[in-house]
Structures are given as structure tokens and as C-alpha cells.
Design a protein around this motif. Structure first.
Motif, PDB file in Angstrom:
ATOM      1  N   VAL A 149       0.956  -1.161   0.103  1.00 30.70           N
ATOM      2  CA  VAL A 149      -0.049   0.108   0.019  1.00 30.70           C
ATOM      3  C   VAL A 149       0.864   1.113  -0.095  1.00 30.70           C
ATOM      4  O   VAL A 149       0.750   2.119  -0.591  1.00 30.70           O
ATOM      5  CB  VAL A 149      -0.840  -0.006   1.489  1.00 30.70           C
ATOM      6  CG1 VAL A 149      -1.756   1.336   1.357  1.00 30.70           C
ATOM      7  CG2 VAL A 149      -1.881  -1.296   1.125  1.00 30.70           C
ATOM      8  N   VAL A 150       2.035   1.201   0.821  1.00 28.49           N
ATOM      9  CA  VAL A 150       2.908   2.421   0.742  1.00 28.49           C
ATOM     10  C   VAL A 150       3.534   2.618  -0.508  1.00 28.49           C
ATOM     11  O   VAL A 150       3.540   3.767  -0.923  1.00 28.49           O
ATOM     12  CB  VAL A 150       3.896   2.108   1.789  1.00 28.49           C
ATOM     13  CG1 VAL A 150       5.041   3.204   1.813  1.00 28.49           C
ATOM     14  CG2 VAL A 150       3.204   2.255   3.263  1.00 28.49           C
ATOM     15  N   VAL A 151       3.899   1.743  -1.053  1.00 30.12           N
ATOM     16  CA  VAL A 151       4.534   1.693  -2.444  1.00 30.12           C
ATOM     17  C   VAL A 151       3.595   2.255  -3.625  1.00 30.12           C
ATOM     18  O   VAL A 151       3.745   3.122  -4.304  1.00 30.12           O
ATOM     19  CB  VAL A 151       5.102   0.474  -2.897  1.00 30.12           C
ATOM     20  CG1 VAL A 151       5.546   0.238  -4.446  1.00 30.12           C
ATOM     21  CG2 VAL A 151       6.223  -0.131  -2.112  1.00 30.12           C
ATOM     22  N   THR A 152       2.402   1.847  -3.438  1.00 27.65           N
ATOM     23  CA  THR A 152       1.453   2.115  -4.463  1.00 27.65           C
ATOM     24  C   THR A 152       0.592   3.274  -4.497  1.00 27.65           C
ATOM     25  O   THR A 152       0.115   4.267  -5.186  1.00 27.65           O
ATOM     26  CB  THR A 152       0.365   1.032  -4.787  1.00 27.65           C
ATOM     27  OG1 THR A 152      -0.288   0.775  -3.884  1.00 27.65           O
ATOM     28  CG2 THR A 152       1.279  -0.290  -5.350  1.00 27.65           C
ATOM     29  N   ARG A 153       0.519   3.770  -3.020  1.00 32.01           N
ATOM     30  CA  ARG A 153      -0.267   4.869  -2.770  1.00 32.01           C
ATOM     31  C   ARG A 153      -1.564   5.040  -3.623  1.00 32.01           C
ATOM     32  O   ARG A 153      -1.438   5.889  -4.488  1.00 32.01           O
ATOM     33  CB  ARG A 153       0.625   5.921  -2.706  1.00 32.01           C
ATOM     34  CG  ARG A 153       2.033   6.018  -1.800  1.00 32.01           C
ATOM     35  CD  ARG A 153       2.606   7.268  -1.544  1.00 32.01           C
ATOM     36  NE  ARG A 153       3.158   7.737  -3.026  1.00 32.01           N
ATOM     37  CZ  ARG A 153       4.147   7.276  -3.641  1.00 32.01           C
ATOM     38  NH1 ARG A 153       4.883   6.278  -2.795  1.00 32.01           N
ATOM     39  NH2 ARG A 153       4.570   7.881  -4.549  1.00 32.01           N
ATOM     40  N   PRO A 154      -2.415   4.454  -3.258  1.00 33.29           N
ATOM     41  CA  PRO A 154      -3.660   4.419  -4.389  1.00 33.29           C
ATOM     42  C   PRO A 154      -4.513   5.617  -3.754  1.00 33.29           C
ATOM     43  O   PRO A 154      -4.526   6.097  -2.918  1.00 33.29           O
ATOM     44  CB  PRO A 154      -4.546   3.149  -4.055  1.00 33.29           C
ATOM     45  CG  PRO A 154      -4.065   2.838  -2.698  1.00 33.29           C
ATOM     46  CD  PRO A 154      -2.817   3.187  -2.501  1.00 33.29           C
ATOM     47  N   ASP A 155      -5.081   6.099  -4.935  1.00 32.44           N
ATOM     48  CA  ASP A 155      -6.073   7.352  -4.951  1.00 32.44           C
ATOM     49  C   ASP A 155      -7.425   6.918  -4.402  1.00 32.44           C
ATOM     50  O   ASP A 155      -7.920   6.162  -5.246  1.00 32.44           O
ATOM     51  CB  ASP A 155      -6.213   8.051  -6.089  1.00 32.44           C
ATOM     52  CG  ASP A 155      -6.824   9.241  -6.210  1.00 32.44           C
ATOM     53  OD1 ASP A 155      -7.052   9.854  -7.015  1.00 32.44           O
ATOM     54  OD2 ASP A 155      -7.363   9.715  -5.260  1.00 32.44           O
ATOM     55  N   PRO A 156      -7.956   7.236  -3.624  1.00 28.44           N
ATOM     56  CA  PRO A 156      -9.403   6.631  -3.061  1.00 28.44           C
ATOM     57  C   PRO A 156     -10.308   7.024  -3.917  1.00 28.44           C
ATOM     58  O   PRO A 156     -11.423   6.241  -3.852  1.00 28.44           O
ATOM     59  CB  PRO A 156      -9.484   7.301  -1.522  1.00 28.44           C
ATOM     60  CG  PRO A 156      -8.330   7.870  -1.078  1.00 28.44           C
ATOM     61  CD  PRO A 156      -7.347   7.939  -2.239  1.00 28.44           C
ATOM     62  N   ALA A 157     -10.299   8.109  -4.764  1.00 31.56           N
ATOM     63  CA  ALA A 157     -11.195   8.384  -5.720  1.00 31.56           C
ATOM     64  C   ALA A 157     -11.216   7.226  -6.903  1.00 31.56           C
ATOM     65  O   ALA A 157     -12.417   7.049  -7.506  1.00 31.56           O
ATOM     66  CB  ALA A 157     -10.807   9.795  -6.230  1.00 31.56           C
TER      67      ALA A 157
END
Length: 329
Positions: A149-157
Motif C-alpha cells: 500500500v505504501v509503495v502504490t499509494r492508491p487514490d481513494p477516488a
């Protein structure tokens, strides 16, 4: 009288098999990253379905050559075994559902959701295989997931209804991995992998109905050939891993895919990781290394238990003899 030596041998065999399974899983992940790298290079010039089809064809030839070299041609009939076909179908569903999600979603969000696979796999191993999952294994999986999760840092939108696709891919992949344990050892891993390439080839051919396939260049042929060998080897080792080691021990190693993708992105595609990516890499690799450490600890414990059983057996066998009694100085 031979019960103790037999148990010792069984304990050593089980421990050795588990460690080999963990190492096979790690190498498998490296080969899959290699496959993804060359496949990504090939897709720059040819459509996705064509690239996947060519890659699967090369991998099939590679596995078939191994089958012939090992004298396992009679075992090819097992390629159509119901359990093998089920695994091949699940593998194909995993590949194409994930790729479909990747086509319409940011890669960060898709990767993050798909990294739920080890969690789902470990959870499914409890009811489907009766495995016991300790808190340390759960911690390793969760830490690896947080690293992803830290690596990819997804956009909640971006998390909308389409996000169900990578989640489905994670589920299909988990069921595929767990179902691999149900395939009898009389079926060579090469045959299991070969069956998967057949289904992938057939599914890729369907893409020709809406894609504009064309004659690949020599460069593309080189890419898909390298990807095919890497995919074939990775599949073979993946089957071996899930047959040889507990699911909970090898699932965290799937996070090595994230680390491998970062390495490939930097050296092949010029992507430079930032501080957040570096932190995530440490978490992912740390979880994988800890999984290896736990497997070695359990292996040592199994060997000591087996040795203890052998010692007790020897002691009990010599109790009647006075010569066996301990002496004091």
C-alpha cells in the motif's frame, strides 16, 4: 523398533521439502517479474492478446520439451485431469481479469487490491486445507500488504465498482493456489504448467476477433521468447512451492513481486523510486525475509522434535540393559 528412525526421516523430509518450497516460491516471483518486464516491452509493439498468446505458446513449448526430456509423455493425459483443468481455468481467469482491470484502472490501485491475494490465500487455506495459521504468519502477511500500500499509494477516488475486477483476480488466484495442493504428486508439475499454457493460448486467440494482430518483429519475438521461458519456469516453481510448503509460509513471498517490479522499473524503464517507495520496499522485503526465517525456525524445531523422538526410542530400547545406565564419576 523402527518407528523412531522412520519418524526422524519423515521429519527431515518434511522440513527439507518446506524450505525448498519457500525458496522455489521466491525464485518463481523473480521469474514472473522477468516475464512481466519482457511482456511489457512486447506490448509496446503488438496488442495485448497477441503478446499473451505468443508468450503462452513459447512457454508451452518449453514445458513440453521438459516433459519429453523427463520421459513424462505418458503423463500428458493428466493435462485434462479435472483438478488440473480447474487450476488452469482459474489461472486464466486470474490473468485476464487482472489485465482487464489494469486496462481501465490506475496501476497503483489495481496492484494494491490484487495484493490482497496472500491474505485471501491464507484465509482459504484454513477451511480448504485445514492448515493452522499462527499470529506471526498473519503479521508477516499484513506487514507485506501495508508495504504494498505504501509503495502504490492508491487514490481513494479511483475505488469504484470497477475495483471489483482486481479483487476477483485476487480471489481467483487464491483459489488457484490453494487448489494446487489437491493435485496428486503423480502428475508432474510440468504437465500442470503445460495445461495452463494451453488454456491461456486458447483464451488469447479469442482476442483476435477485436484486436488487429500483425506479424511481430524479431525484437518482439525475442521479448516474448524470453517472457515465455520465464513464465514457464515461474509456473513450474510455483506449482512445486504450493505442493511442498504450507500456504501460510509461502504466501508472504508474493509481495516480492512489488519489489521486483520496482527494480525492473528503475533499470529497464527508468522509474526512480521516491522515499515512500523505499519505505514500502523495506516493508515488503522484510516480510518476505521474515517468512523465510519462520520457515527455518519451524524446520529446526521439526528436526529437533524428530531427533528427540529418536532419542526417546533409543533410551526406551536400552532401559532393560544395565550397561545402558548412566555412570557417575
Amino acid at each position: 523398533m523402527n518407528a523412531a528412525p522412520t519418524s526422524v526421516k519423515a521429519g527431515h523430509a518434511a522440513a527439507s521439502s518446506a524450505v525448498k518450497g519457500v525458496l522455489a516460491m521466491a525464485v518463481s516471483m523473480a521469474l514472473f517479474v522477468t516475464n512481466d518486464t519482457f511482456l511489457k516491452l512486447a506490448i509496446r509493439e503488438v496488442p495485448l492478446g497477441e503478446a499473451l498468446g505468443l508468450r503462452s505458446f513459447v512457454a508451452g513449448l518449453f514445458l513440453l520439451a521438459l516433459i519429453v526430456a523427463a520421459g513424462d509423455m505418458p503423463a500428458l493425459r493428466y493435462a485434462f485431469n479435472p483438478r488440473v483443468v480447474m487450476r488452469s481455468t482459474l489461472d486464466t481467469l486470474t490473468t485476464f481479469v487482472y489485465v482487464a482491470a489494469l486496462a481501465v484502472m490506475p496501476i497503483a490501485s489495481t496492484t494494491t487490491i490484487y495484493m490482497a491475494t496472500p491474505l485471501v490465500t491464507t484465509a482459504l487455506a484454513v477451511p480448504m486445507l485445514g492448515e493452522k495459521v499462527g499470529w506471526r504468519s498473519w503479521c508477516a502477511i499484513i506487514v507485506g500488504f501495508l508495504g504494498a500500500v505504501v509503495v502504490t499509494r492508491p487514490d481513494p477516488a479511483t475505488f469504484n465498482a470497477i475495483a471489483i475486477l482486481p479483487l476477483l483476480a485476487a480471489f481467483f488466484g487464491s483459489v488457484r493456489d490453494v487448489s494446487t495442493r489437491g493435485i496428486g504428486m503423480q502428475i508432474p508439475g510440468t504437465v500442470v504448467g503445460f495445461s495452463g499454457t494451453l488454456v491461456l493460448c486458447a483464451t488469447s486467440a479469442v482476442f483476435a476477433f477485436w484486436e488487429s494482430w500483425r506479424m511481430p518483429s524479431l525484437e518482439v519475438v525475442a521479448y516474448v521468447t524470453a517472457a515465455g521461458f520465464a513464465f514457464g519456469g515461474g509456473t513450474l516453481l510455483l506449482v512445486f512451492a504450493f505442493r511442498s510448503a504450507p500456504v501460510a509460509s509461502i504466501s508472504p513471498l508474493r509481495y516480492l513481486l512489488v519489489f521486483g517490479a520496482l527494480v525492473s522499473g528503475y533499470f529497464v524503464f527508468g522509474d526512480t523510486p521516491d522515499a515512500w517507495t523505499t519505505v514500502g520496499m523495506v516493508l515488503v522485503v522484510g516480510a518476505g525475509l521474515y517468512a523465510l526465517h519462520r520457515e527455518h525456525v519451524k524446520s529446526r524445531a521439526a528436526r529437533r522434535a524428530a531427533a528427540g523422538a529418536s532419542g526417546l526410542g533409543s533410551a526406551s530400547s536400552c532401559r532393560p540393559a544395565p550397561a545402558c545406565a548412566p555412570t557417575r564419576d
